[in-house]
Motif scaffolding. Structure first.
Motif, PDB file in Angstrom:
ATOM      1  N   LEU A 185      19.149  32.741 -11.219  1.00 32.50           N
ATOM      2  CA  LEU A 185      19.906  33.766 -10.488  1.00 32.50           C
ATOM      3  C   LEU A 185      19.037  34.999 -10.254  1.00 32.50           C
ATOM      4  O   LEU A 185      19.010  35.560  -9.145  1.00 32.50           O
ATOM      5  CB  LEU A 185      21.165  34.146 -11.282  1.00 32.50           C
ATOM      6  N   GLU A 186      18.279  35.404 -11.278  1.00 29.44           N
ATOM      7  CA  GLU A 186      17.424  36.582 -11.163  1.00 29.44           C
ATOM      8  C   GLU A 186      16.286  36.352 -10.168  1.00 29.44           C
ATOM      9  O   GLU A 186      15.994  37.209  -9.329  1.00 29.44           O
ATOM     10  CB  GLU A 186      16.846  36.955 -12.536  1.00 29.44           C
ATOM     11  N   ALA A 187      15.651  35.179 -10.260  1.00 30.23           N
ATOM     12  CA  ALA A 187      14.502  34.903  -9.392  1.00 30.23           C
ATOM     13  C   ALA A 187      14.924  34.844  -7.929  1.00 30.23           C
ATOM     14  O   ALA A 187      14.139  35.142  -7.024  1.00 30.23           O
ATOM     15  CB  ALA A 187      13.834  33.591  -9.810  1.00 30.23           C
ATOM     16  N   ALA A 188      16.183  34.446  -7.697  1.00 27.72           N
ATOM     17  CA  ALA A 188      16.682  34.352  -6.322  1.00 27.72           C
ATOM     18  C   ALA A 188      17.320  35.658  -5.861  1.00 27.72           C
ATOM     19  O   ALA A 188      17.706  35.774  -4.694  1.00 27.72           O
ATOM     20  CB  ALA A 188      17.699  33.212  -6.223  1.00 27.72           C
ATOM     21  N   GLY A 189      17.444  36.618  -6.768  1.00 23.74           N
ATOM     22  CA  GLY A 189      18.112  37.865  -6.403  1.00 23.74           C
ATOM     23  C   GLY A 189      19.594  37.673  -6.102  1.00 23.74           C
ATOM     24  O   GLY A 189      20.179  38.420  -5.309  1.00 23.74           O
ATOM     25  N   ALA A 190      20.215  36.705  -6.741  1.00 26.91           N
ATOM     26  CA  ALA A 190      21.634  36.414  -6.486  1.00 26.91           C
ATOM     27  C   ALA A 190      22.513  37.351  -7.313  1.00 26.91           C
ATOM     28  O   ALA A 190      22.213  37.619  -8.473  1.00 26.91           O
ATOM     29  CB  ALA A 190      21.945  34.960  -6.851  1.00 26.91           C
ATOM     30  N   PRO A 191      23.606  37.843  -6.720  1.00 32.70           N
ATOM     31  CA  PRO A 191      24.501  38.715  -7.478  1.00 32.70           C
ATOM     32  C   PRO A 191      25.279  37.903  -8.516  1.00 32.70           C
ATOM     33  O   PRO A 191      25.813  36.832  -8.199  1.00 32.70           O
ATOM     34  CB  PRO A 191      25.453  39.265  -6.407  1.00 32.70           C
ATOM     35  N   TYR A 192      25.309  38.410  -9.748  1.00 34.92           N
ATOM     36  CA  TYR A 192      26.075  37.699 -10.784  1.00 34.92           C
ATOM     37  C   TYR A 192      26.550  38.668 -11.852  1.00 34.92           C
ATOM     38  O   TYR A 192      25.960  39.725 -12.052  1.00 34.92           O
ATOM     39  CB  TYR A 192      25.251  36.575 -11.405  1.00 34.92           C
ATOM     40  N   ILE A 193      27.628  38.278 -12.491  1.00 35.72           N
ATOM     41  CA  ILE A 193      28.174  39.034 -13.617  1.00 35.72           C
ATOM     42  C   ILE A 193      27.911  38.218 -14.878  1.00 35.72           C
ATOM     43  O   ILE A 193      28.248  37.033 -14.932  1.00 35.72           O
ATOM     44  CB  ILE A 193      29.697  39.238 -13.442  1.00 35.72           C
ATOM     45  N   ASP A 194      27.292  38.856 -15.863  1.00 35.16           N
ATOM     46  CA  ASP A 194      26.968  38.186 -17.120  1.00 35.16           C
ATOM     47  C   ASP A 194      28.151  38.434 -18.056  1.00 35.16           C
ATOM     48  O   ASP A 194      28.125  39.299 -18.937  1.00 35.16           O
ATOM     49  CB  ASP A 194      25.677  38.799 -17.671  1.00 35.16           C
ATOM     50  N   VAL A 195      29.205  37.641 -17.848  1.00 30.74           N
ATOM     51  CA  VAL A 195      30.549  38.005 -18.329  1.00 30.74           C
ATOM     52  C   VAL A 195      30.608  38.390 -19.799  1.00 30.74           C
ATOM     53  O   VAL A 195      31.114  39.462 -20.156  1.00 30.74           O
ATOM     54  CB  VAL A 195      31.563  36.867 -18.023  1.00 30.74           C
ATOM     55  N   ALA A 196      30.094  37.528 -20.667  1.00 33.81           N
ATOM     56  CA  ALA A 196      30.294  37.753 -22.107  1.00 33.81           C
ATOM     57  C   ALA A 196      29.508  38.954 -22.631  1.00 33.81           C
ATOM     58  O   ALA A 196      29.769  39.442 -23.731  1.00 33.81           O
ATOM     59  CB  ALA A 196      29.921  36.494 -22.889  1.00 33.81           C
ATOM     60  N   ARG A 197      28.530  39.435 -21.837  1.00 37.09           N
ATOM     61  CA  ARG A 197      27.754  40.592 -22.275  1.00 37.09           C
ATOM     62  C   ARG A 197      28.320  41.898 -21.723  1.00 37.09           C
ATOM     63  O   ARG A 197      27.794  42.973 -22.024  1.00 37.09           O
ATOM     64  CB  ARG A 197      26.281  40.429 -21.844  1.00 37.09           C
TER      65      ARG A 197
END
Lengths: 243, 243
Positions: free
Chosen positions: A22-34
């Protein structure tokens, strides 16, 4: 819309393979448990999904990814699902399958690295299985580590598109996962890994190149990147680093 | 043209998951390592491919499949590759990914079943790790076996298309693999498995239905079907069948 990544907070573990993609692709994401519990996220949000008795596609274990209503678990299946959208895999079926084969081989090695400190059972502590861990780590460091790393070296060296990537002439999620595997092995088995990597220059160079990709470099320098520790898969127990 | 399946002769092992898919689909295939050496096949033909130093896509280990010039290894990657052609998976990406997730969960359970008799290392004999095997089998039979089988039961019971299949309303390779998993568990851990299956009627019925599919039934009655034995993944060591 953002992806939702669900994984245990506090360890990189298997979730890190998805996070890296996800990071390498620059994709938006929520790291829910953190995230903060006060925003309805955090570990309770992950546990709620894990324990939902009515779920159609319940995950057996983290990591899992939510993409709208679709929930997908198992690291390699998540990557296989995400990769076309993130442009981290080739377009044709053979290329996708070969990338998956490499990822599954990385996953096998990750499991074997884990089993060095938990050979008898995940329900027991490391200290309760120390003699067995020493025996298992001996086989891992002396036989499995060279066998796997030489295999990765072989396929990079024999890539018809050149040795810059594992598959064809383009970054794939397998490159990112190999980077993370080498990070983990260097952390957990620094001496045994250095000894093998001395004879595998192509994968050492590939690891270096991945770390220098602009988005990956920015991520690695950020607080989003979790360090290894002795709660995770790759643990630094010097007695298990057998040369 | 026939597919070439390469796997150790004499044990069903991981190769059986691929063999079942080919058989259930009626696909032509050559079971290379089980054929006669005099025809240029047999184990030497498999070993030659495994040890080919110039191969672009060398398998790290069997099973692997040859489809013309394309070689693919890792059970779950082989099935993911074959399934669209064999019509053993749905057409859309989410359906393919969900089927792969189930297959990978089956593969995890297969590995854990194997590790009950080889917790300390694959390079050692069972007799050299008997106390560890007993400890590991205790956790497997009491915790892992119910956890996994209840998960399969849940997803069959919650399939919106009805409980006849794991995914949608159609046979997939995951159904075939679950059949084989249950076969293996019943062989290796007859008492512990019967105890859990008493509470999972949907997967028991699914197993039964798969065994009655005309092509599968014909295959199971043929000499092509290999029985379980104490060289394979699922081994009947009564002391490890803990209830």
């Amino acid at each position: 819309m953002s992806y939702e990544l669900h994984y245990w907070p506090g360890i990189p573990g298997r979730g890190e393979f998805v996070r890296l993609a996800l990071e390498a692709a620059g994709a938006p994401y929520i790291d829910v448990a953190r995230e903060s519990v006060t925003r309805g996220r955090g570990l309770p949000a992950m546990m709620q999904l894990l324990q939902d008795r009515q779920a159609r596609h319940p995950p057996l274990a983290p990591p899992f990814l939510k993409d709208g209503d679709f929930v997908i678990a198992q690291t390699s299946a998540i990557l296989q699902y995400l990769a076309p959208t993130l442009k981290l895999v080739g377009r044709n079926e053979q290329s996708r399958s070969w990338t998956l084969q490499i990822q599954l081989t990385i996953a096998d090695m990750v499991s074997e690295a884990h089993d060095t400190h938990h050979p008898v059972g995940v329900g027991l502590h490391y200290e309760e299985q120390l003699p067995e861990a020493l025996r298992r780590a001996t086989g891992f460091c002396r036989e499995r580590l060279p066998k796997y790393l030489h295999w990765f070296e072989h396929i990079v060296a024999h890539n018809p598109a050149g040795p810059r990537h594992l598959v064809a002439g383009k970054l794939s999620y397998a490159d990112l996962s190999l980077f993370q595997l080498i990070e983990g092995l260097r952390y957990a088995f620094p001496r045994a890994t250095a000894q093998v990597l001395a004879g595998t220059p192509h994968i050492v160079a590939l690891h270096e190149r991945v770390s220098e990709l602009p988005r990956v470099a920015a991520y690695l320098a950020s607080p989003r990147r979790l360090g290894f520790n002795e709660q995770g898969i790759f643990r630094r127990y010097p007695e298990l680093d057998i040369v």
